[in-house]
Structures are given as structure tokens and as C-alpha cells.
Design a protein around this motif. Sequence first.
Motif, PDB file in Angstrom:
ATOM      1  N   ARG A   1       1.570  -0.889  10.228  1.00  0.00           N
ATOM      2  CA  ARG A   1       2.401  -2.083  10.127  1.00  0.00           C
ATOM      3  C   ARG A   1       3.796  -1.728   9.612  1.00  0.00           C
ATOM      4  O   ARG A   1       4.804  -2.251  10.095  1.00  0.00           O
TER       5      ARG A   1
ATOM      6  N   ASP B   1       5.794  -0.110  12.389  1.00  0.00           N
ATOM      7  CA  ASP B   1       6.209  -1.030  13.445  1.00  0.00           C
ATOM      8  C   ASP B   1       7.283  -2.023  13.020  1.00  0.00           C
ATOM      9  O   ASP B   1       8.126  -2.392  13.838  1.00  0.00           O
ATOM     10  N   SER B   2       7.265  -2.450  11.761  1.00  0.00           N
ATOM     11  CA  SER B   2       8.133  -3.587  11.441  1.00  0.00           C
ATOM     12  C   SER B   2       8.991  -3.447  10.191  1.00  0.00           C
ATOM     13  O   SER B   2       9.733  -4.365   9.863  1.00  0.00           O
ATOM     14  N   ASP B   3       8.919  -2.353   9.471  1.00  0.00           N
ATOM     15  CA  ASP B   3       9.730  -2.244   8.249  1.00  0.00           C
ATOM     16  C   ASP B   3      11.189  -1.988   8.611  1.00  0.00           C
ATOM     17  O   ASP B   3      11.494  -1.150   9.455  1.00  0.00           O
ATOM     18  N   PRO B   4      12.133  -2.683   7.981  1.00  0.00           N
ATOM     19  CA  PRO B   4      13.553  -2.476   8.308  1.00  0.00           C
ATOM     20  C   PRO B   4      14.119  -1.145   7.776  1.00  0.00           C
ATOM     21  O   PRO B   4      15.139  -0.676   8.283  1.00  0.00           O
TER      22      PRO B   4
ATOM     23  N   HIS C   1      14.470   2.580   7.652  1.00  0.00           N
ATOM     24  CA  HIS C   1      14.145   3.692   8.546  1.00  0.00           C
ATOM     25  C   HIS C   1      13.428   4.833   7.820  1.00  0.00           C
ATOM     26  O   HIS C   1      12.467   5.410   8.350  1.00  0.00           O
TER      27      HIS C   1
ATOM     28  N   ARG D   1       9.841   3.952   7.352  1.00  0.00           N
ATOM     29  CA  ARG D   1       9.103   4.054   8.621  1.00  0.00           C
ATOM     30  C   ARG D   1       8.764   5.498   8.949  1.00  0.00           C
ATOM     31  O   ARG D   1       7.648   5.817   9.357  1.00  0.00           O
TER      32      ARG D   1
END
Length: 100
Positions: free
Chosen positions: A72, A75-78, A80, A83
Motif C-alpha cells: 500500500r 502504491d500510494s504514498d506521496p 518517494h 516508496r
Amino acid sequence: MLALIFWIAVIYVAWKFVLPWLKKEFGIGGGEILTGLTALIAWALKTTSDNEKASKAQMDELNKLDDNTLVRIMDSDPDHSRRMSAQIILESRMKRRRNL
């Protein structure tokens, strides 16, 4: 060995030609330059150390999470860097499971 000779040559040229020019043109001596370089190196080492601590703390935090949460985050964390850290952790877990 060649790199050492190169740096010795660079230091020699700076000491013989650049330092007298700086002193003549701007009134800056060797002591001021050495102090400035020392302060710059200390600042760079401190900054690097702080960044490494923050990165390690983030990796430790993400290592505690389960796989679904990491997916998750990927896919969706702002953020970088968060991620990419989640992706690295997931890949290492998959490799470890494959090798078992």
C-alpha cells in the motif's frame, strides 16, 4: 599511487601559486582558508550523519510493517523515498523466502 601523486601536485600548485594570489588580491591567508575548509568538512560530515540516521530510522520503521502495508505504501504514498524503501524491503523479503 597515481592518484596520490596527482593530489600532491594539486596541493603543491595551490600552495605555490593560488595561495599567494589570494593573499595578494583579497588579503586571504592560509589560516583563513584552512579554517574555512575545516568548517566545510565538519558541516558535510554532520549533514551526512543526520541523513543516515533519518534513513536508518525510516527503514527500521518500515521493517516492522507487514507485506500488505508495504504494498500500500509503494502504491500510494506521496513520499518517494518511503516508496523506494518499501520496495527494497519487499524485494529483500521475497528473495529471502525464495531461498528458504
